[in-house]
Design a protein around this motif. Structure first.
Motif, PDB file in Angstrom:
ATOM      1  N   LEU A   1       0.862  -1.185   0.232  1.00 50.79           N
ATOM      2  CA  LEU A   1      -0.003   0.040  -0.115  1.00 50.79           C
ATOM      3  C   LEU A   1       0.897   1.196   0.161  1.00 50.79           C
ATOM      4  N   LEU A   2       2.080   1.297   0.705  1.00 49.33           N
ATOM      5  CA  LEU A   2       2.752   2.423   0.896  1.00 49.33           C
ATOM      6  C   LEU A   2       3.554   2.573  -0.697  1.00 49.33           C
ATOM      7  N   SER A   3       3.980   1.577  -1.322  1.00 51.38           N
ATOM      8  CA  SER A   3       4.551   1.411  -2.621  1.00 51.38           C
ATOM      9  C   SER A   3       3.484   2.348  -3.604  1.00 51.38           C
ATOM     10  N   GLU A   4       2.158   1.832  -3.631  1.00 50.70           N
ATOM     11  CA  GLU A   4       1.075   2.155  -4.669  1.00 50.70           C
ATOM     12  C   GLU A   4       0.797   3.598  -4.214  1.00 50.70           C
ATOM     13  N   LEU A   5       0.825   3.972  -2.812  1.00 48.87           N
ATOM     14  CA  LEU A   5       0.620   5.413  -2.355  1.00 48.87           C
ATOM     15  C   LEU A   5       1.848   6.386  -2.880  1.00 48.87           C
ATOM     16  N   GLU A   6       2.999   5.870  -2.943  1.00 44.59           N
ATOM     17  CA  GLU A   6       4.382   6.612  -3.430  1.00 44.59           C
ATOM     18  C   GLU A   6       4.008   6.758  -5.229  1.00 44.59           C
ATOM     19  N   THR A   7       3.459   5.502  -5.620  1.00 43.16           N
ATOM     20  CA  THR A   7       3.215   5.876  -7.161  1.00 43.16           C
ATOM     21  C   THR A   7       2.070   6.840  -7.318  1.00 43.16           C
ATOM     22  N   LEU A   8       1.296   6.835  -6.616  1.00 43.53           N
ATOM     23  CA  LEU A   8      -0.072   7.658  -6.890  1.00 43.53           C
ATOM     24  C   LEU A   8       0.433   9.119  -6.645  1.00 43.53           C
TER      25      LEU A   8
END
Length: 106
Positions: free
Chosen positions: A18-25
């Motif tokens: 989720l953190l990785s997806e948040l950084e991507t977003l």
């Protein structure tokens, strides 16, 4: 307790994802902001170019109008010249003087 450890690891893996997806977003949001700024600049440039084209078009139209007026004046002057030349011929004829021939090439 094994199930609590497995559950904690599962949550940790999920949190990492989720953190990785948040950084991507977040980075996509930054890129979107950059694109929007670029688009606003392009719209501004486009409007500026359109204004300059409109101004140039008006100038061209004024020049065309000036040329048309000068052409009209030239035609009027030429007609007047023809009229004066005819009057001169008549005056020479009345006075019995032979009118010299004019060579327009000189």
């Amino acid at each position: 307790d094994v199930s609590n450890v497995d559950q904690a690891r599962g949550l940790q893996v999920q949190n990492t994802r989720l953190l990785s997806e948040l950084e991507t977003l977040s980075s996509m949001g930054v890129e979107t902001d950059k694109v929007q700024r670029t688009m606003r600049l392009m719209v501004t440039d486009n409007e500026s170019i359109r204004r300059r084209i409109a101004e140039a078009s008006k100038l061209v139209q004024r020049r065309h109008d000036q040329i048309a007026a000068l052409e009209k004046d030239a035609v009027t002057a030429e007609e007047r010249c023809d009229e004066y030349q005819e009057r001169l011929r008549e005056a020479y004829a009345e006075a019995g003087i032979r009118l010299p021939r004019f060579d327009a090439s000189q």
